[in-house]
Design a protein around this motif. Structure first.
Motif, mmCIF file in Angstrom:
data_model
loop_
_atom_site.group_PDB
_atom_site.id
_atom_site.type_symbol
_atom_site.label_atom_id
_atom_site.label_comp_id
_atom_site.label_asym_id
_atom_site.label_seq_id
_atom_site.Cartn_x
_atom_site.Cartn_y
_atom_site.Cartn_z
ATOM 1 N N ILE A 181 0.876 -1.113 -0.117
ATOM 2 C CA ILE A 181 -0.268 -0.206 0.048
ATOM 3 C C ILE A 181 0.950 1.730 0.274
ATOM 4 N N ILE A 182 1.946 1.479 0.767
ATOM 5 C CA ILE A 182 2.663 2.508 1.223
ATOM 6 C C ILE A 182 3.896 2.649 -0.610
ATOM 7 N N SER A 183 4.738 1.960 -0.918
ATOM 8 C CA SER A 183 5.364 1.623 -1.898
ATOM 9 C C SER A 183 3.874 1.896 -3.184
ATOM 10 N N ASN A 184 3.380 1.519 -3.443
ATOM 11 C CA ASN A 184 2.018 1.503 -4.279
ATOM 12 C C ASN A 184 1.560 3.064 -4.153
ATOM 13 N N THR A 185 1.309 3.716 -3.131
ATOM 14 C CA THR A 185 1.165 5.144 -3.350
ATOM 15 C C THR A 185 2.019 6.111 -2.959
ATOM 16 N N LEU A 186 3.460 5.890 -2.440
ATOM 17 C CA LEU A 186 4.552 6.522 -2.358
ATOM 18 C C LEU A 186 4.902 6.657 -4.414
ATOM 19 N N LYS A 187 5.660 5.738 -4.638
ATOM 20 C CA LYS A 187 6.254 5.201 -5.480
ATOM 21 C C LYS A 187 7.432 6.075 -6.212
ATOM 22 N N LEU A 188 7.993 6.281 -4.650
ATOM 23 C CA LEU A 188 9.342 6.726 -4.876
ATOM 24 C C LEU A 188 10.418 5.978 -5.405
ATOM 25 N N ASN A 189 10.270 4.166 -5.104
ATOM 26 C CA ASN A 189 11.346 3.564 -5.001
ATOM 27 C C ASN A 189 12.358 3.827 -4.395
ATOM 28 N N ALA A 190 11.871 3.508 -2.941
ATOM 29 C CA ALA A 190 13.070 4.091 -2.402
ATOM 30 C C ALA A 190 13.156 3.314 -0.802
ATOM 31 N N PRO A 191 12.624 2.296 -0.884
ATOM 32 C CA PRO A 191 12.862 1.387 0.157
ATOM 33 C C PRO A 191 13.065 1.203 1.703
ATOM 34 N N ILE A 192 13.904 2.531 1.419
ATOM 35 C CA ILE A 192 14.499 2.634 3.300
ATOM 36 C C ILE A 192 13.553 3.436 3.813
ATOM 37 N N ILE A 193 12.706 3.910 3.174
ATOM 38 C CA ILE A 193 11.046 5.255 3.594
ATOM 39 C C ILE A 193 10.130 4.692 3.183
ATOM 40 N N GLU A 194 10.028 3.573 2.158
ATOM 41 C CA GLU A 194 8.344 2.977 1.733
ATOM 42 C C GLU A 194 7.632 1.548 2.855
ATOM 43 N N ASN A 195 8.061 1.560 3.932
ATOM 44 C CA ASN A 195 7.780 1.045 4.767
ATOM 45 C C ASN A 195 7.030 1.108 5.867
ATOM 46 N N TRP A 196 6.621 -0.064 6.554
ATOM 47 C CA TRP A 196 5.458 0.329 8.031
ATOM 48 C C TRP A 196 6.785 0.991 8.744
ATOM 49 N N ALA A 197 7.422 0.698 9.119
ATOM 50 C CA ALA A 197 8.439 1.817 10.015
ATOM 51 C C ALA A 197 9.086 2.479 9.491
ATOM 52 N N PHE A 198 9.017 3.517 8.581
ATOM 53 C CA PHE A 198 9.162 5.074 8.593
ATOM 54 C C PHE A 198 7.233 5.601 8.721
ATOM 55 N N LEU A 199 7.096 5.314 8.360
ATOM 56 C CA LEU A 199 5.516 5.087 8.496
ATOM 57 C C LEU A 199 5.446 5.547 10.383
ATOM 58 N N ILE A 200 5.601 4.567 11.673
ATOM 59 C CA ILE A 200 5.016 4.474 12.699
ATOM 60 C C ILE A 200 6.430 5.261 13.077
ATOM 61 N N LEU A 201 7.438 5.711 12.692
ATOM 62 C CA LEU A 201 9.049 6.400 12.955
ATOM 63 C C LEU A 201 8.272 8.041 13.222
ATOM 64 N N ILE A 202 7.476 8.168 11.902
ATOM 65 C CA ILE A 202 7.197 9.727 12.118
ATOM 66 C C ILE A 202 6.282 9.465 13.306
ATOM 67 N N PHE A 203 5.861 9.280 13.770
ATOM 68 C CA PHE A 203 4.414 9.579 14.800
ATOM 69 C C PHE A 203 4.841 9.269 16.144
ATOM 70 N N VAL A 204 5.766 8.141 16.384
ATOM 71 C CA VAL A 204 7.007 8.283 17.138
ATOM 72 C C VAL A 204 8.172 9.878 17.265
ATOM 73 N N LEU A 205 8.390 10.117 16.079
ATOM 74 C CA LEU A 205 9.543 11.337 16.796
ATOM 75 C C LEU A 205 8.219 12.031 17.174
ATOM 76 N N VAL A 206 6.845 12.494 16.470
ATOM 77 C CA VAL A 206 5.998 13.440 17.322
ATOM 78 C C VAL A 206 5.720 12.998 18.635
ATOM 79 N N PHE A 207 5.747 12.465 19.391
ATOM 80 C CA PHE A 207 6.245 12.140 20.623
ATOM 81 C C PHE A 207 7.647 12.927 21.649
ATOM 82 N N TYR A 208 8.413 12.400 20.499
ATOM 83 C CA TYR A 208 9.606 13.041 21.024
ATOM 84 C C TYR A 208 9.989 14.924 20.764
#
Length: 154
Positions: A46-73
């Motif tokens: 879902i993330i890869s098909n939506t973003l279509k950046l061909n950047a596996p380091i940011i097109e994954n669930w970890a990157f998405l969840i880490l954004i929310f984690v960083l909001v906490f910090y």
């Protein structure tokens, strides 16, 4: 809302023993790293098909969840959020390369289990329960506490 220093003071109560602290300096980052790896292991079509950046380091669930984690910090400290963001990016990159040599989810589960065994062993030495049993937010305070203790000038 508690300040970062208030969180640290409360966290430090059950992290006084030098052996427990040393174990935490290794195991807390290992747990964080392994969770990033586990999240990267979740299929991300879902993330890869939506973003279509061909950047596996940011097109994954970890990157998405880490954004929310960083909001906490960010709510606690911009400087700490920056430190955690750097560590998070390092986790993403290293896990990406590990995934080329091993099934990432298996490697991550192994690190996760070993690191938690270490954590509970440390708390056994300390003679106090882990802080997260009182408040789950301490699971996010742990990495910040480690960064503060290892990389701050005191």
């Amino acid at each position: 809302m508690k300040t970062l220093q208030q969180w640290f003071a409360e966290y430090a109560v059950s992290h006084q023993n030098p052996k427990n602290k040393a174990i935490h300096y290794i195991c807390v980052p290992a747990i964080y790293f392994s969770i990033v790896g586990l999240l990267m292991s979740i299929p991300s079509g879902i993330i890869s098909n939506t973003l279509k950046l061909n950047a596996p380091i940011i097109e994954n669930w970890a990157f998405l969840i880490l954004i929310f984690v960083l909001v906490f910090y960010i709510r606690l400290s911009i400087a700490m959020a920056f430190k955690i963001a750097l560590f998070s990016f390092l986790c993403l990159v290293v896990n990406y390369y590990i995934s080329h040599f091993f099934p990432l989810w298996i490697f991550s589960i192994g690190v996760f289990v070993i690191a938690w065994i270490g954590q509970f062993y440390g708390h056994n030495i300390e003679g106090k329960k882990p802080s997260f049993l009182k408040d789950l937010q301490f699971l996010l305070i742990g990495p910040a506490w480690v960064a503060e203790n290892l990389f701050s000038k005191k």
